[in-house]
Write a protein that holds these residues in place. Sequence first.
Motif, mmCIF file in Angstrom:
data_model
loop_
_atom_site.group_PDB
_atom_site.id
_atom_site.type_symbol
_atom_site.label_atom_id
_atom_site.label_comp_id
_atom_site.label_asym_id
_atom_site.label_seq_id
_atom_site.Cartn_x
_atom_site.Cartn_y
_atom_site.Cartn_z
ATOM 1 N N LYS A 93 0.568 -1.226 0.006
ATOM 2 C CA LYS A 93 -0.268 -0.575 -0.497
ATOM 3 C C LYS A 93 0.574 1.219 0.224
ATOM 4 C CE LYS A 93 -4.151 -1.798 1.970
ATOM 5 N NZ LYS A 93 -5.336 -0.985 3.635
ATOM 6 N N LEU A 94 0.556 2.387 -0.639
ATOM 7 C CA LEU A 94 0.970 3.665 -0.469
ATOM 8 C C LEU A 94 0.706 4.413 0.581
ATOM 9 C CD1 LEU A 94 0.877 4.143 -4.698
ATOM 10 C CD2 LEU A 94 2.736 2.650 -3.447
ATOM 11 N N SER A 95 1.417 5.411 1.013
ATOM 12 C CA SER A 95 1.318 6.239 1.904
ATOM 13 C C SER A 95 1.098 7.885 1.421
ATOM 14 C CB SER A 95 2.127 6.278 3.030
ATOM 15 O OG SER A 95 2.232 6.723 3.526
ATOM 16 N N ASN A 96 0.497 8.461 1.531
ATOM 17 C CA ASN A 96 -0.212 10.239 0.899
ATOM 18 C C ASN A 96 1.119 11.302 2.122
ATOM 19 O OD1 ASN A 96 -0.980 11.028 -1.060
ATOM 20 N ND2 ASN A 96 -2.852 11.100 -0.058
ATOM 21 N N ALA A 97 1.999 10.593 3.001
ATOM 22 C CA ALA A 97 2.196 11.553 2.948
ATOM 23 C C ALA A 97 3.541 11.566 2.634
ATOM 24 C CB ALA A 97 3.464 10.561 4.641
ATOM 25 N N LYS A 139 -6.801 -6.864 -22.828
ATOM 26 C CA LYS A 139 -7.566 -6.772 -21.776
ATOM 27 C C LYS A 139 -7.215 -7.019 -20.722
ATOM 28 C CE LYS A 139 -11.170 -7.859 -24.871
ATOM 29 N NZ LYS A 139 -12.499 -9.009 -25.766
ATOM 30 N N LYS A 140 -6.282 -7.922 -20.336
ATOM 31 C CA LYS A 140 -5.671 -7.971 -19.567
ATOM 32 C C LYS A 140 -4.670 -7.255 -18.493
ATOM 33 C CE LYS A 140 -2.049 -10.956 -17.691
ATOM 34 N NZ LYS A 140 -0.766 -11.961 -17.494
ATOM 35 N N ILE A 141 -4.348 -6.440 -19.713
ATOM 36 C CA ILE A 141 -3.526 -5.249 -18.888
ATOM 37 C C ILE A 141 -4.469 -4.084 -18.212
ATOM 38 C CG2 ILE A 141 -2.293 -3.619 -19.826
ATOM 39 C CD1 ILE A 141 -0.590 -5.215 -21.614
ATOM 40 N N LEU A 142 -5.612 -3.530 -19.206
ATOM 41 C CA LEU A 142 -7.118 -3.131 -19.745
ATOM 42 C C LEU A 142 -7.411 -3.355 -17.701
ATOM 43 C CD1 LEU A 142 -8.545 -0.793 -19.562
ATOM 44 C CD2 LEU A 142 -9.986 -1.631 -20.768
ATOM 45 N N ASN A 143 -7.817 -4.527 -17.713
ATOM 46 C CA ASN A 143 -8.438 -5.221 -16.193
ATOM 47 C C ASN A 143 -6.922 -5.403 -14.476
ATOM 48 O OD1 ASN A 143 -10.902 -5.466 -17.309
ATOM 49 N ND2 ASN A 143 -9.708 -7.776 -18.081
ATOM 50 N N HIS A 144 -5.928 -5.352 -14.825
ATOM 51 C CA HIS A 144 -4.567 -5.404 -14.161
ATOM 52 C C HIS A 144 -4.815 -3.313 -13.727
ATOM 53 C CE1 HIS A 144 -0.751 -3.805 -12.631
ATOM 54 N NE2 HIS A 144 -0.696 -3.578 -12.820
ATOM 55 N N LYS A 145 -4.922 -2.892 -15.190
ATOM 56 C CA LYS A 145 -4.471 -1.046 -14.634
ATOM 57 C C LYS A 145 -6.456 -0.308 -14.261
ATOM 58 C CE LYS A 145 -2.056 0.618 -18.524
ATOM 59 N NZ LYS A 145 -0.996 1.764 -17.138
ATOM 60 N N LEU A 146 -7.407 -1.192 -14.105
ATOM 61 C CA LEU A 146 -8.477 -0.360 -13.577
ATOM 62 C C LEU A 146 -8.541 -1.759 -11.838
ATOM 63 C CD1 LEU A 146 -11.425 -2.027 -15.817
ATOM 64 C CD2 LEU A 146 -11.051 0.270 -14.565
ATOM 65 N N LYS A 147 -7.831 -1.838 -11.612
ATOM 66 C CA LYS A 147 -7.707 -2.135 -10.271
ATOM 67 C C LYS A 147 -6.626 -1.656 -9.360
ATOM 68 C CE LYS A 147 -8.785 -7.705 -11.415
ATOM 69 N NZ LYS A 147 -8.094 -8.755 -10.751
ATOM 70 N N GLU A 148 -5.451 -0.986 -10.337
ATOM 71 C CA GLU A 148 -4.947 -0.880 -9.468
ATOM 72 C C GLU A 148 -4.936 0.557 -9.965
ATOM 73 O OE1 GLU A 148 -1.577 1.109 -8.216
ATOM 74 O OE2 GLU A 148 -1.786 -1.324 -8.281
ATOM 75 N N GLN A 149 -6.034 1.437 -10.180
ATOM 76 C CA GLN A 149 -6.792 2.485 -10.495
ATOM 77 C C GLN A 149 -7.497 2.729 -9.154
ATOM 78 O OE1 GLN A 149 -10.423 4.042 -12.905
ATOM 79 N NE2 GLN A 149 -9.438 5.880 -13.386
ATOM 80 N N LYS A 150 -8.905 1.672 -9.489
ATOM 81 C CA LYS A 150 -9.102 2.068 -7.724
ATOM 82 C C LYS A 150 -8.166 1.852 -6.489
ATOM 83 C CE LYS A 150 -12.928 -1.598 -5.979
ATOM 84 N NZ LYS A 150 -13.782 -2.190 -5.929
ATOM 85 N N LYS A 151 -7.605 1.168 -6.593
ATOM 86 C CA LYS A 151 -6.394 1.307 -5.033
ATOM 87 C C LYS A 151 -6.497 2.710 -5.002
ATOM 88 C CE LYS A 151 -5.015 -3.328 -4.991
ATOM 89 N NZ LYS A 151 -3.772 -4.486 -4.965
ATOM 90 N N LEU A 152 -5.389 3.109 -5.979
ATOM 91 C CA LEU A 152 -4.799 4.102 -6.139
ATOM 92 C C LEU A 152 -5.686 5.396 -5.949
ATOM 93 C CD1 LEU A 152 -2.603 4.902 -9.385
ATOM 94 C CD2 LEU A 152 -1.979 4.608 -7.371
ATOM 95 N N MET A 153 -7.389 5.094 -5.714
ATOM 96 C CA MET A 153 -8.304 5.847 -5.171
ATOM 97 C C MET A 153 -8.556 6.136 -3.817
ATOM 98 S SD MET A 153 -9.068 7.956 -8.057
ATOM 99 C CE MET A 153 -11.058 8.553 -7.426
ATOM 100 N N GLU A 154 -8.278 4.890 -3.617
ATOM 101 C CA GLU A 154 -8.928 4.375 -2.328
ATOM 102 C C GLU A 154 -7.459 5.229 -1.560
ATOM 103 O OE1 GLU A 154 -8.298 0.247 -2.018
ATOM 104 O OE2 GLU A 154 -11.234 0.602 -3.113
ATOM 105 N N GLU A 155 -5.833 5.168 -1.777
ATOM 106 C CA GLU A 155 -5.417 5.408 -1.302
ATOM 107 C C GLU A 155 -5.309 6.872 -0.874
ATOM 108 O OE1 GLU A 155 -3.236 1.101 -1.592
ATOM 109 O OE2 GLU A 155 -2.138 3.286 -3.317
ATOM 110 N N LYS A 207 -2.249 10.208 -9.968
ATOM 111 C CA LYS A 207 -1.391 8.745 -10.526
ATOM 112 C C LYS A 207 -3.204 8.679 -10.864
ATOM 113 C CE LYS A 207 2.231 8.406 -7.291
ATOM 114 N NZ LYS A 207 3.117 8.281 -8.838
ATOM 115 N N ALA A 208 -4.367 8.373 -9.427
ATOM 116 C CA ALA A 208 -4.741 7.641 -10.734
ATOM 117 C C ALA A 208 -5.781 8.223 -11.998
ATOM 118 C CB ALA A 208 -7.049 7.652 -9.384
ATOM 119 N N GLU A 209 -5.716 9.451 -12.456
ATOM 120 C CA GLU A 209 -6.438 10.330 -13.642
ATOM 121 C C GLU A 209 -5.558 10.014 -14.339
ATOM 122 O OE1 GLU A 209 -6.353 14.551 -12.308
ATOM 123 O OE2 GLU A 209 -8.037 14.214 -11.229
ATOM 124 N N GLU A 210 -4.287 9.565 -14.094
ATOM 125 C CA GLU A 210 -2.805 9.678 -15.338
ATOM 126 C C GLU A 210 -3.513 8.454 -15.781
ATOM 127 O OE1 GLU A 210 0.172 9.459 -17.549
ATOM 128 O OE2 GLU A 210 -0.942 11.174 -16.870
#
Length: 626
Positions: free
Chosen positions: A204-208, A545-561, A566-569
């Motif tokens: 998990k990434l920290s926002n500090a 499609k595999k890469i797209l699904n990976h990015k979707l999951k990663e974007q969701k995590k970035l939003m949560e963190e 980064k999520a917009e990028e």
Amino acid sequence: MTVASAVTMEAPICLVENKNGELMVNQQALQILISIAKPVVVVAIVGMYRTGKSYLMNRLAGENTGFSLGSTVQSHTKGIWMWCVPHPRKLDHTLVLLDTEGLGDVEKGTYKTHCREGKIPKVKLGTDEAGGCFLFLIHDLRYVTELTELIKVKSSPNAVGEEDSAEFVGFFPDFVWTVRDFTLELKLDGHPITADEYLENALKLSNAKNPKVQMANLPRECIRKFFPKRKCFTFDRPTNDKSLLAHLEDVQESQLEPAFKDQADNFCSYIFSNAKPKTLSGGIIVNGNRLGKLLETYVRTISSGDIPCLENAVLALAQNENSAAVQKASKHYVDQMVLKVIFPTETLQDLLSLHTNCEKEAISIFMKHSFKDDTHKFQKKLVKILESKKDDFIHQNEEESIKYCQTKLEYLSKTLMEAISQGTFSVPGGYQLFRKEKEKIMNDYHQVPRKGVKADEVLQRFLQSLAMKEESILQTDQALTEQEKALEVEQVKRGVAEKEKKLLEQQQKEMQEKMEAQQRTYGENINQLKKKMEEDRIQILREQKKILNHKLKEQKKLMEEGFHAKAEEMERQMEDLQTKIKYTKSKKSSLWSSILDSLGDGLMVLLPGAKQFIGLGMKALGKLMS
């Protein structure tokens, strides 16, 4: 070195040597690797020295000893060591274990020295294509952040490190993180968690805004970007007896802690079941030979001071592989034709039917073993070779027929020729005797089996050779009137004309059969290429499609963190990827015309007379290919 010996190695061998900072491929090990024709499942391990990497690799090999474990603070593994063993669960695959030189050895210098001497690119050699597994036992994740600076995917002029992480996702293997001597309780906020959840929480990434925190985020972000499939294993201490820890290779199973044994068994079972065959972009399965060629390219590039480019390495491999595919396919064609053709064949069509079947198999072999032949250079080369080989077989078939027929006619006409020499027919009524003998020879000749494609032509030449003798015998036969002689001459001329007409019709028929064979060649090449290109398109679409699904999951995590920027990028990257997916989907409609444009003209040149059927038969051919 046979394939069998290559996959039953009794011990590991150094594959890439590090001599005075220079990387060198061990030729003995390379020969073992390139002799493996089966798909390879590559498991490479990297981590700090003296962290148990070699022990885990020995477990995967099903042995206690093999990779050197060592018992001091020095790293025992120098360079990259390889152990090729039969895959325990996939009988048609070979397991290639790569144990790497430990990072952080005080005798090898600092982290900067590792980079400068090529040690970081070296230990990344196992990460160039999808498939297999990349094991980490690592206390310092800074090494992961160097991936984009030390490896390039595309040969485009973009600055190093600016490539979209999606490009790496398509090439990198699965990521397995092993944590040794794990004493913590697997709990989070008071609730039990799995080892995988432990890993994801650790990533998990920290926002500090603290610089140290931001530096700690970097390797975590890299792992999340580059390795969509991640797995974690935690291990208890193998034993609490320190004297045994120093010599684990000699420790009996009964002396190990039960929990550690279960963890090691689960780890091996996971690798055996989930590590996929090494695969290039586009679903191209890598065998030992291909892996060896790629290795040579990477080491040569690194040794020259350049940054390894995966795309260029694959293209270079494709050149060699496609040349080999042409040779393999053409050899199969010749071998099968030699096996199946019994000279002389009764008709040309008999030979062409065998040719069509063998040609189809040869094209199929080429399609199976070739890849990235985008300009169809090698396919055209194969067509040219097969066309030449076909002509050779046709010529040999004709020569065998001529030789056989001439031998038979010489035998059948021996009595006739002796009678002519002895003047047997130079008597009244001699012409009728001659005609009777000639007709007997022709009847006997027609009864001879398997005369081949030149039977009529050889007979015609034989009769022509008798024409002057026959005319002489006819004219000197005093038993015939002049009118009867004239009628006989006219009858002979009609017979000759009829045979000439029949011979011409046969030649025209053979020409048509050759044209139809060329049409089948054209159609078979187009048909198989179309099928291969469609399979490639579907595979590329699946990867995208595999890469797209990976990015979707990663974007969701970035939003949560809380990393909204980064999520917009990530959103912009996904939009670009969706555009690529849309283009890949649309390629199906233009596939047929693109094949005809790129390959059709080349085949017309290679197949003499092909233009005659392309214009007339394209509509019917289109229906055949649809």
